[in-house]
Scaffold this motif. Sequence first.
Motif, PDB file in Angstrom:
ATOM      1  N   ARG A  26       0.762  -1.430   0.053  1.00 27.45           N
ATOM      2  CA  ARG A  26       0.054   0.026  -0.083  1.00 27.45           C
ATOM      3  C   ARG A  26       0.964   1.232  -0.040  1.00 27.45           C
ATOM      4  O   ARG A  26       0.552   2.089  -0.897  1.00 27.45           O
ATOM      5  CB  ARG A  26      -0.866   0.065   1.285  1.00 27.45           C
ATOM      6  N   GLY A  27       1.825   1.404   0.778  1.00 26.18           N
ATOM      7  CA  GLY A  27       2.384   2.687   1.069  1.00 26.18           C
ATOM      8  C   GLY A  27       3.870   2.672   1.003  1.00 26.18           C
ATOM      9  O   GLY A  27       4.500   3.481   1.626  1.00 26.18           O
ATOM     10  N   ASN A  28       4.569   1.818   0.100  1.00 28.22           N
ATOM     11  CA  ASN A  28       5.933   1.517   0.195  1.00 28.22           C
ATOM     12  C   ASN A  28       6.482   2.763  -0.877  1.00 28.22           C
ATOM     13  O   ASN A  28       5.675   3.833  -1.110  1.00 28.22           O
ATOM     14  CB  ASN A  28       6.235   0.417  -0.513  1.00 28.22           C
ATOM     15  N   ALA A  29       7.469   2.956  -0.766  1.00 34.05           N
ATOM     16  CA  ALA A  29       8.341   3.924  -1.680  1.00 34.05           C
ATOM     17  C   ALA A  29       8.264   3.891  -3.148  1.00 34.05           C
ATOM     18  O   ALA A  29       8.857   4.942  -3.769  1.00 34.05           O
ATOM     19  CB  ALA A  29       9.900   4.037  -1.219  1.00 34.05           C
ATOM     20  N   GLY A  30       7.679   3.201  -3.756  1.00 32.73           N
ATOM     21  CA  GLY A  30       7.314   3.175  -5.228  1.00 32.73           C
ATOM     22  C   GLY A  30       8.533   3.116  -6.021  1.00 32.73           C
ATOM     23  O   GLY A  30       8.268   3.390  -7.142  1.00 32.73           O
ATOM     24  N   ALA A  31       9.668   2.213  -5.631  1.00 32.02           N
ATOM     25  CA  ALA A  31      10.641   2.360  -6.712  1.00 32.02           C
ATOM     26  C   ALA A  31      10.724   1.068  -7.479  1.00 32.02           C
ATOM     27  O   ALA A  31      10.527  -0.158  -6.710  1.00 32.02           O
ATOM     28  CB  ALA A  31      12.029   2.541  -5.969  1.00 32.02           C
ATOM     29  N   LEU A  32      11.017   1.104  -8.709  1.00 28.38           N
ATOM     30  CA  LEU A  32      11.357  -0.240  -9.339  1.00 28.38           C
ATOM     31  C   LEU A  32      12.926  -0.198  -9.264  1.00 28.38           C
ATOM     32  O   LEU A  32      13.528   0.510  -9.993  1.00 28.38           O
ATOM     33  CB  LEU A  32      10.876   0.000 -10.535  1.00 28.38           C
ATOM     34  N   ALA A  33      13.341  -0.578  -8.211  1.00 36.04           N
ATOM     35  CA  ALA A  33      15.043  -0.672  -7.909  1.00 36.04           C
ATOM     36  C   ALA A  33      15.969  -1.480  -8.762  1.00 36.04           C
ATOM     37  O   ALA A  33      16.477  -2.377  -7.916  1.00 36.04           O
ATOM     38  CB  ALA A  33      15.041  -0.557  -6.530  1.00 36.04           C
ATOM     39  N   PHE A  34      15.770  -1.568  -9.923  1.00 38.26           N
ATOM     40  CA  PHE A  34      16.359  -2.497 -10.638  1.00 38.26           C
ATOM     41  C   PHE A  34      17.946  -2.552 -10.325  1.00 38.26           C
ATOM     42  O   PHE A  34      18.444  -3.750 -10.656  1.00 38.26           O
ATOM     43  CB  PHE A  34      16.289  -2.413 -12.455  1.00 38.26           C
ATOM     44  N   SER A  35      18.598  -1.706  -9.879  1.00 35.78           N
ATOM     45  CA  SER A  35      19.989  -1.915  -9.604  1.00 35.78           C
ATOM     46  C   SER A  35      20.412  -2.299  -8.209  1.00 35.78           C
ATOM     47  O   SER A  35      21.615  -2.350  -7.892  1.00 35.78           O
ATOM     48  CB  SER A  35      20.657  -0.216  -9.721  1.00 35.78           C
ATOM     49  N   ASP A  36      19.366  -2.506  -7.397  1.00 31.80           N
ATOM     50  CA  ASP A  36      19.697  -3.075  -5.988  1.00 31.80           C
ATOM     51  C   ASP A  36      20.011  -4.425  -5.783  1.00 31.80           C
ATOM     52  O   ASP A  36      19.113  -5.518  -5.437  1.00 31.80           O
ATOM     53  CB  ASP A  36      18.571  -2.762  -5.289  1.00 31.80           C
ATOM     54  N   VAL A  37      21.142  -4.858  -6.717  1.00 32.26           N
ATOM     55  CA  VAL A  37      21.276  -6.355  -6.723  1.00 32.26           C
ATOM     56  C   VAL A  37      22.208  -6.903  -5.481  1.00 32.26           C
ATOM     57  O   VAL A  37      22.166  -8.086  -5.610  1.00 32.26           O
ATOM     58  CB  VAL A  37      22.310  -6.425  -8.159  1.00 32.26           C
ATOM     59  N   LEU A  38      22.671  -5.916  -4.696  1.00 32.32           N
ATOM     60  CA  LEU A  38      23.433  -6.425  -3.595  1.00 32.32           C
ATOM     61  C   LEU A  38      22.443  -6.743  -2.543  1.00 32.32           C
ATOM     62  O   LEU A  38      21.781  -6.083  -1.841  1.00 32.32           O
ATOM     63  CB  LEU A  38      24.390  -5.536  -3.054  1.00 32.32           C
ATOM     64  N   PRO A  39      22.582  -8.014  -1.841  1.00 32.91           N
ATOM     65  CA  PRO A  39      21.710  -8.587  -0.735  1.00 32.91           C
ATOM     66  C   PRO A  39      22.152  -7.781   0.511  1.00 32.91           C
ATOM     67  O   PRO A  39      22.990  -7.411   0.674  1.00 32.91           O
ATOM     68  CB  PRO A  39      22.139  -9.976  -0.501  1.00 32.91           C
ATOM     69  N   LEU A  40      21.213  -7.825   1.190  1.00 34.50           N
ATOM     70  CA  LEU A  40      21.052  -7.171   2.433  1.00 34.50           C
ATOM     71  C   LEU A  40      22.190  -7.844   3.479  1.00 34.50           C
ATOM     72  O   LEU A  40      22.993  -7.410   4.282  1.00 34.50           O
ATOM     73  CB  LEU A  40      19.951  -6.960   3.120  1.00 34.50           C
ATOM     74  N   ALA A  41      22.118  -9.060   3.297  1.00 33.81           N
ATOM     75  CA  ALA A  41      22.743 -10.164   4.195  1.00 33.81           C
ATOM     76  C   ALA A  41      24.035 -10.104   3.470  1.00 33.81           C
ATOM     77  O   ALA A  41      24.494 -10.656   2.337  1.00 33.81           O
ATOM     78  CB  ALA A  41      22.254 -11.577   4.094  1.00 33.81           C
ATOM     79  N   SER A  42      25.096  -9.530   4.256  1.00 31.09           N
ATOM     80  CA  SER A  42      26.511  -9.064   3.603  1.00 31.09           C
ATOM     81  C   SER A  42      27.292  -8.496   4.506  1.00 31.09           C
ATOM     82  O   SER A  42      26.845  -8.267   5.637  1.00 31.09           O
ATOM     83  CB  SER A  42      26.338  -8.186   2.480  1.00 31.09           C
TER      84      SER A  42
END
Length: 428
Positions: A58-74
Motif C-alpha cells: 500500500r504505502g511503499n516508496a514506489g521504486a522499481l529499484a533495478f540496480s539493487d542487486v546487492l543482498p542485505l545479508a552481507s
Amino acid sequence: MTDEDWEQLPPLEGGLRAVQTLVIGGGIVGLACALRLQAAGQQVLLIERERLAAGASRGNAGALAFSDVLPLASPGILRQAPRWLLDPLGPLSLRPSYAPALLPWLWQFWRASRPARVAASTEAQAALLAQSAAEWPALLRLAGAEDQLRDGGNLHLYESEAQWRAAQAGWTQRAAHGIAFQNLQGSDALAALQPGLNPALRHGVFVPHWQTVNDPLRLCHSLAQAFLARGGRLARAEGQALLPEARGLLLRLADGSPLLAQRVLLCAGPWSHRLAASLGERFPLETERGYNTTLPPGAFALQRQLTFPGQGFVVTPIAGGVRVGGAVEFAGLEAAPNYARADAMLTRARRYLPGLRTEGGTQWMGCRPSLPDSLPVIGPSPADERLFYAFGHGHLGLTQAAATARLATAWATTQVRPPAAFAPGRFL
Ligand SMILES: Cc1cc2nc3c(=O)[nH]c(=O)nc-3n(C[C@H](O)[C@H](O)[C@H](O)COP(=O)(O)OP(=O)(O)OC[C@H]3O[C@@H](n4cnc5c(N)ncnc54)[C@H](O)[C@@H]3O)c2cc1C
C-alpha cells in the motif's frame, strides 16, 4: 472504480467453492500473479482477508529499484549494524523484547552473509531484477497503467567523502552486473539533478535506469481492475489452513468453510509462513518494518527519487506529494507502530532538503516480508506441488512482482521451475 470503492472487497459468494487457481493475498505480488495467470488462460480467484494492498504494497516508496542487486545479508551490513543499533531512532532498530524471537533468523542471516553465499545471492538477485526490468512494461500494458511509471533515475546522496568512498566497492560490484551509474562530485553537480539540496552535500551517485511509480496503491488497483476485466474473481476471505486432498488442495477459511483449488499460490507477504506451517513447512520469515510520511503536494520540488544510504531512507515523488521514509525495525507482526521513527526521518530529511515543508503529512508503517538470505521464495512446495510459494520479497517486492508473476505463470502453464536460488527447499 475510485480508490474508495476498492477499500471494500465483496465477501466470498456461497456457491464459489471450487476453483482452478486460487491466489491467497491481495498485495502487489498476489495481484501481479493473478493478472498474469488470468491472462495466460487460467481461471483465477484471488482472496484477500482485509482490503486490497492491506500490507507493505500500500504505502511503499514506489521504486522499481533495478540496480539493487546487492543482498542485505552481507559483510557490509554486519559492519554497519552495531553503529546503527546504537541510535534508538536510527536506520536499524530491534525492540529488546523481540530479540529472543529474532535469534534464529539472525543466525541464518549471519550465515548468508559469508562471501560465497553473498556472491550467489547477488547473482540470483541480479537475474531476478533484470527479468523484472524486462517484465514490468508488459505487465503495465496489461493493466493499462503505462502512464503510472516515472523515469528520472535515483540520486544516491552521501554525507561525506569518506562515506562515498566506502560505497564505491558496492558500486563496482553493481557495475559487474551491468548496472550503469555516474559518480558525481561537488554541490553544483548534485544541484543540476536536484536543486534545493543542502550545499554541504557534495558526493553522489546517479542511477539512470531506475523508475518510480506514481502511487503504489493506485498501481495495485489498476492490476485488480485489469484482472477483473479479464474475468478474474476477487473476494474477501481469510485462509486459515491448507489441507492436501486427492481432488485438490483444500483451504479452510477463517469462517470455517472450505475452498477447493486445483492449484494454490501463496502470496500472503509476511504472513505466508503461517499458512505454510499448516502443511508442516516452516520458513524463517521475519518482518522488517518500515515507516514513512507522505507530505501533500507542494512540500518540495522533487525531481526524482533521492536515497540517503547512510541514513537508510529515501525521498520519493508520490501521488503529487513527497514520501519520506525507510528504516528497518525488528519488532514482529503484532507490535504497535512507533511513529517516532517516521518523525526522525522527516527531521533528517529537512536537514538535507532545507526547503522541505514537513507539515500536513500522513504517517504509515508497513511490514516487509523478509527471508534471511535476502531472496524471495518462489517455487512449488516440496510437500505438495499443487502449492506454489511466492513470498519473502523483502525490500524489493514491488520491483520483483513482475518477474515473480512470470515465474509463477511459467510453472502453472508449462511446469518450468523457477531458478533453484529461490526454491522453498533451501529452508526446509
Ligand atoms: C517503508 C517501505 C518501503 C518500501 N519501498 C519499496 C520500494 O520502493 N520498492 C520495492 O520494490 N519494494 C519496496 N518495499 C517492499 C515492498 O513493499 C514489499 O516487498 C511488497 O509490498 C510485498 O508484497 P506482497 O504482496 O508480498 O505482501 P503484502 O503487501 O504484505 O500483501 C500480502 C497480502 O496478503 C494478505 N493476507 C495475509 N494473510 C492472509 C490470509 N491468511 N488470507 C488472505 N489474505 C491474507 C494481507 O492482508 C496482504 O494484503 C517497501 C516496504 C516498506 C515497508
